[in-house]
Design an enzyme around this catalytic site. Structure first.
Site, PDB file in Angstrom:
ATOM      1  N   GLU A 183       1.025  -1.233  -0.283  1.00 31.83           N
ATOM      2  CA  GLU A 183       0.070   0.331   0.200  1.00 31.83           C
ATOM      3  C   GLU A 183       0.814   1.092  -0.041  1.00 31.83           C
ATOM      4  OE1 GLU A 183      -3.699   1.944   2.400  1.00 31.83           O
ATOM      5  OE2 GLU A 183      -2.575   0.459   3.517  1.00 31.83           O
ATOM      6  N   CYS A 233      -5.120  -2.928   3.037  1.00 31.43           N
ATOM      7  CA  CYS A 233      -5.259  -3.394   3.579  1.00 31.43           C
ATOM      8  C   CYS A 233      -6.094  -3.450   4.857  1.00 31.43           C
ATOM      9  CB  CYS A 233      -4.349  -1.600   4.080  1.00 31.43           C
ATOM     10  SG  CYS A 233      -3.422  -1.385   6.257  1.00 31.43           S
ATOM     11  N   LYS A 292      -9.734   1.129  -2.807  1.00 31.52           N
ATOM     12  CA  LYS A 292      -9.798   0.844  -0.981  1.00 31.52           C
ATOM     13  C   LYS A 292     -11.115   1.650  -1.368  1.00 31.52           C
ATOM     14  CE  LYS A 292      -7.004   1.147   3.084  1.00 31.52           C
ATOM     15  NZ  LYS A 292      -6.554   1.431   3.734  1.00 31.52           N
TER      16      LYS A 292
END
Length: 277
Positions: free
Chosen positions: A42, A155, A114
């Site tokens: 990330e 993440c 995300k």
């Protein structure tokens, strides 16, 4: 079919040019070890938690210096590169935390924004409000490169098993979880979450990570990992220094795991719970 993959652990600097100079030698090292698919963490292109310093630096993904450099590197080396995420500007001017898959020809063929924003108040006193900087995505994404059927996550997504299940049901056999985990949450939950998501879905989970103490003052956990579909640890960088983890994936292991314990097939729909209190 066995495919060699490379997972890159970085300590990304606070500018795109420095980030590219930092990650490129690690990608070359992975390619030199025979990796044909290479994934980065990330925030591969820049890591800066001060919004006033970060936002003026963000560019559209096609204009980002680090992204352009990684596209050229993929074409030079003849490898596929997944930018675990790049922090970029959207067409509407808002910011996105966006993964991008680059082919060995240097073309971006898939992106994923995300879904889950890291808005937390940790017991250590640390707080994060990712939603104050980035616009969340709205769609799960599967894609493919060579023999790999990929599911893309970033993440904090790892804490939402329904996303991983949806990716597996859509055909993903390898789910990539690039991260910049905090040190306290990494120590407590990193390996447990990754192995759980692999076991639940019968998928490989590949988790390239940021590690160490960064220019902007944050600390990240590192411990890049490759997990097999039976939940076994195929490889780990047991530290927070920049480095390369290479793993050989036996892609037949996915079918074997899902046949042995067909949790994806056996799940049943159910009504919402009722209270009997």
């Amino acid at each position: 079919m066995t495919l060699r993959v490379g997972l890159i652990q970085t300590r990304t600097p606070a500018s795109q040019a420095a980030a590219l100079a930092h990650v490129a030698p690690l990608i070359r090292e992975a390619a030199g070890q025979g990796a044909r698919f290479i994934a980065t963490p990330e925030a591969t292109n820049i890591l800066q938690r001060d919004k006033a310093l970060l936002l003026p630096q963000l560019a559209l993904i096609e204009d980002d210096i680090a992204v352009r450099g990684l596209r050229e590197l993929a074409a030079e080396l003849g490898v596929a590169i997944l930018i675990g995420s790049a922090l970029v500007k959207r067409e509407d001017g808002k910011a996105a935390n966006r993964a991008a898959l680059i082919t060995p020809a240097g073309e971006i063929v898939a992106t994923y924004d995300k879904l889950h924003m890291f808005d937390v108040d940790l017991p250590t006193g640390e707080t994060a409000r990712e939603s104050e900087t980035y616009e969340p995505g709205a769609r799960a994404v599967t894609t493919a490169v060579e023999e790999l059927k990929l599911g893309l996550t970033i993440c904090y997504d790892v804490r939402f098993p329904a996303l991983y299940r949806a990716l597996a049901l859509a055909g993903a056999e390898v789910i990539v979880t690039p991260a910049a985990f905090t040190r306290p949450t990494g120590e407590a939950h990193w390996e447990i979450l990754l192995r759980a998501r692999a076991i639940e879905t019968g998928s490989f989970v590949l988790a390239p990570a940021q590690g160490g103490f960064h220019e902007d003052g944050r600390g990240t956990w590192g411990r890049t990992m490759a997990i097999g579909p039976w939940g076994e640890v195929l490889g780990v960088l047991d530290h927070d220094e920049p480095g390369v983890l290479v793993a050989d994936l036996d892609l037949s292991a996915v079918a074997k795991a899902r046949s042995a314990i067909p949790a994806l097939a056996n799940a049943r729909a159910f009504e919402a719970p009722i209270s009997l209190l």
